[in-house]
Structure formats: C-alpha cells, structure tokens
Design an enzyme around this catalytic site. Structure first.
Site, PDB file in Angstrom:
ATOM      1  N   HIS A 124       0.881  -1.181   0.000  1.00  0.00           N
ATOM      2  CA  HIS A 124       0.000   0.000   0.000  1.00  0.00           C
ATOM      3  C   HIS A 124       0.910   1.220   0.000  1.00  0.00           C
ATOM      4  O   HIS A 124       1.873   1.286   0.774  1.00  0.00           O
ATOM      5  CB  HIS A 124      -0.878   0.026   1.248  1.00  0.00           C
ATOM      6  N   HIS A 158       1.184   5.774  -0.819  1.00  0.00           N
ATOM      7  CA  HIS A 158       0.493   7.057  -0.954  1.00  0.00           C
ATOM      8  C   HIS A 158       1.098   7.817  -2.129  1.00  0.00           C
ATOM      9  O   HIS A 158       1.259   9.025  -2.080  1.00  0.00           O
ATOM     10  CB  HIS A 158       0.638   7.872   0.335  1.00  0.00           C
ATOM     11  N   ASP A 178       2.006  -3.483 -20.258  1.00  0.00           N
ATOM     12  CA  ASP A 178       3.063  -4.442 -19.888  1.00  0.00           C
ATOM     13  C   ASP A 178       2.840  -5.017 -18.497  1.00  0.00           C
ATOM     14  O   ASP A 178       3.355  -6.077 -18.152  1.00  0.00           O
ATOM     15  CB  ASP A 178       4.440  -3.750 -19.908  1.00  0.00           C
ATOM     16  N   HIS A 234      -8.483   7.135  -0.643  1.00  0.00           N
ATOM     17  CA  HIS A 234      -7.398   6.669   0.232  1.00  0.00           C
ATOM     18  C   HIS A 234      -6.135   6.516  -0.605  1.00  0.00           C
ATOM     19  O   HIS A 234      -5.260   7.378  -0.580  1.00  0.00           O
ATOM     20  CB  HIS A 234      -7.782   5.348   0.898  1.00  0.00           C
ATOM     21  N   TYR A 244      -5.173  44.246 -41.110  1.00  0.00           N
ATOM     22  CA  TYR A 244      -4.822  45.346 -40.216  1.00  0.00           C
ATOM     23  C   TYR A 244      -5.645  46.583 -40.545  1.00  0.00           C
ATOM     24  O   TYR A 244      -6.267  47.201 -39.686  1.00  0.00           O
ATOM     25  CB  TYR A 244      -3.330  45.665 -40.332  1.00  0.00           C
TER      26      TYR A 244
HETATM   27  O1  LIG Z   1      -3.221   5.585   5.018  1.00  0.00           O
HETATM   28  C1  LIG Z   1      -2.833   5.300   6.135  1.00  0.00           C
HETATM   29  C2  LIG Z   1      -3.207   6.096   7.315  1.00  0.00           C
HETATM   30  O2  LIG Z   1      -4.256   6.974   6.954  1.00  0.00           O
HETATM   31  C3  LIG Z   1      -1.944   4.137   6.340  1.00  0.00           C
HETATM   32  O3  LIG Z   1      -2.029   3.331   5.208  1.00  0.00           O
HETATM   33  C4  LIG Z   1      -0.499   4.633   6.482  1.00  0.00           C
HETATM   34  O4  LIG Z   1      -0.053   5.095   5.222  1.00  0.00           O
HETATM   35  C5  LIG Z   1       0.420   3.505   6.886  1.00  0.00           C
HETATM   36  O5  LIG Z   1       0.089   3.177   8.191  1.00  0.00           O
HETATM   37  P1  LIG Z   1       0.999   2.114   8.976  1.00  0.00           P
HETATM   38  O6  LIG Z   1       1.333   0.985   8.062  1.00  0.00           O
HETATM   39  O7  LIG Z   1       2.270   2.845   9.392  1.00  0.00           O
HETATM   40  O8  LIG Z   1       0.139   1.717  10.150  1.00  0.00           O
END
Ligand SMILES: O=C(CO)[C@@H](O)[C@H](O)COP(=O)(O)O
Length: 243
Positions: free
Chosen positions: A95, A97, A120, A171, A229
């Site tokens: 996961h 961000h 790919d 998220h 012009y």
């Molecule tokens: O999105 C969130 C928190 O909102 C989590 O996914 C953090 O990005 C990671 O949290 P931990 O793995 O450190 O608990």
C-alpha cells in the site's frame, strides 16, 4: 521465525521511499508464507530510517492476529489479511500514498490503460474501488478496505492476477504480486502510468487546432500582407513607424 521472509519484506518496504512512493511512515509492504499460513508486515508508524528487519511483525493469515513481534502491525493489516484470503495466488501486497495514483483514487477514477507501459503490467484499467460506506465503517471498521477491493473485482469480473492493483477511493493504491518485491514493482509502474495518463488527458483535451482564419488574422495582421490590419483602422506605433 521466518527470518528470510522478514528480510525480504524489510527490503521491499525500504524500496518505497527510495522509489518516491511514500513519505514519512506512510505505506506498507507484506509477504506471505502460504505453507505456514503466516505473513510478515511492516510495524505501524515506524519511520523507514529507523526500520530494521527484526522489527517486522508476523501475522496469522487466518485471523489477522499477531503471532510474533514487539510492535503493532501496520494499521492496514486487516486489508492485507483480507486480500491474502481472497486472492489465493498472491505472495506480496503493498500500500502506498504515491501522489498520482492517490489523485485518481481521490477522484474515484480508474487509471485507464492508455499506453503500452500500462499494458506491460496491467491487463486493463486499474479500478477505483469505492471507499468504505459510513455503515461499513460503523459496522466493523477495522481498517479493512480489502472488502471493497475484492467486491469491485468480483462485480466487474476483473482477474486480480492480470490487474495486480486497485485504488481505494479517497485513500490510495494497493498493489500485489507473486512476491513482495514484485508487488512494489507493480506499485511503481502504477504511479508512473497514473502520471502519464494525467498528462495525456491534458494534452488530448488541450490539443485543439487554432483555426486558420485566426492564425491569418492574428499573424498576418502583424507580420504579413496586413490583409486585416487596415480593416480596423487602428495603427500601432510600430506599424506606423514601419510605413
Ligand atoms: O493511510 C494510512 C493512514 O491513513 C496508512 O495506510 C499509512 O499510510 C500507513 O500506516 P501504517 O502501516 O504505518 O500503520
């Protein structure tokens, strides 16, 4: 226990900041030993600069309970547990961000297959799964966004091995693969194609030819046969100076 897997998962976690997929303590990677029914995941809230292989937490995939570790597992452990139980052929989950993928997640938009880089790795659009509803959160909120990912794949008939990633709306992205390292690779490709798609969308939206008559009017008026012009009788100083 699982020292080799702990090292593998630690190494995969450390690639997240190296690849620009996370900042601070955000994100997490896990890896599973299917024979033992155990998986290893990053501890929650630990800065990557302070992270060590021995900090990794071992979790029972059946119930998501910690079986070894001095720290709490990632807050996303319920999602990793759910995905391991519903996507039987994956060996690693990540996961992140990463900003471009998070932008599509926040917009609740799939990341469309717009180029070969995408194809790919992902056999089609990467779906944006709905965020958990208020009722789902009140019902049994344990941070399990895996339910919405699996529900989306089942409802849309998407093969989780052919499209090894999903966006949890509002998220961020989750990606997976046969190993933790491959899951991180897929997460990086997702971020790259998300950025490319955004720019492609801008270019195709902006790519409107300026009509020839406007080119003529605005260019020829100043540089060419003055065809236009004179019509408005307004003479700029530099034009007068040129006469
Ligand atoms: O999105 C969130 C928190 O909102 C989590 O996914 C953090 O990005 C990671 O949290 P931990 O793995 O450190 O608990």
């Amino acid at each position: 226990m699982l020292e080799k897997l702990k090292q593998e998962v630690y190494d995969a976690n450390m690639r997240l900041p190296q690849l620009g997929l996370v900042s601070f303590t955000w994100g997490n990677v896990s890896g599973i030993d299917r024979e033992k029914g155990l998986y290893v995941i990053k501890p929650s809230g630990v800065d990557y600069n302070d992270l060590k292989p021995e900090d990794m937490v071992v979790v029972n995939v059946k119930d998501g309970k910690v079986v070894e570790g001095n720290m709490n597992p990632s807050s996303d452990t319920p999602t990793h547990t759910y995905l391991y139980n519903h996507f039987p052929n994956i060996g690693g989950i990540v996961h992140t961000h990463s900003p471009w993928a998070v932008s599509f997640a926040a917009a609740k938009m799939d990341i469309p297959a717009m180029n070969t880089t995408h194809a790919d790795t992902f056999y089609g659009d990467v779906p944006a799964a709905d965020a958990l509803t208020k009722e789902e959160i009140e019902e049994d909120y344990e941070g399990n966004t895996g339910k919405t990912i699996v529900k989306t794949f089942n409802e849309r008939g998407i093969d989780y091995e052919a499209v090894p990633a999903a966006l949890v709306s509002q998220h961020g992205p989750f990606a997976w693969g046969p190993t933790p390292d491959k899951a991180v690779y897929n997460a990086k490709v997702l971020e790259v194609v998300a950025e490319e798609d955004y720019h492609t969308a801008q270019l195709t939206r902006a790519n409107r030819e300026l009509p020839q008559y406007l080119l003529d009017k605005h260019y020829l008026r100043k540089h060419g046969a003055n065809a236009y012009y004179g019509q408005n009788n307004a003479k700029s100083k530099d034009h007068a100076a040129r006469e």
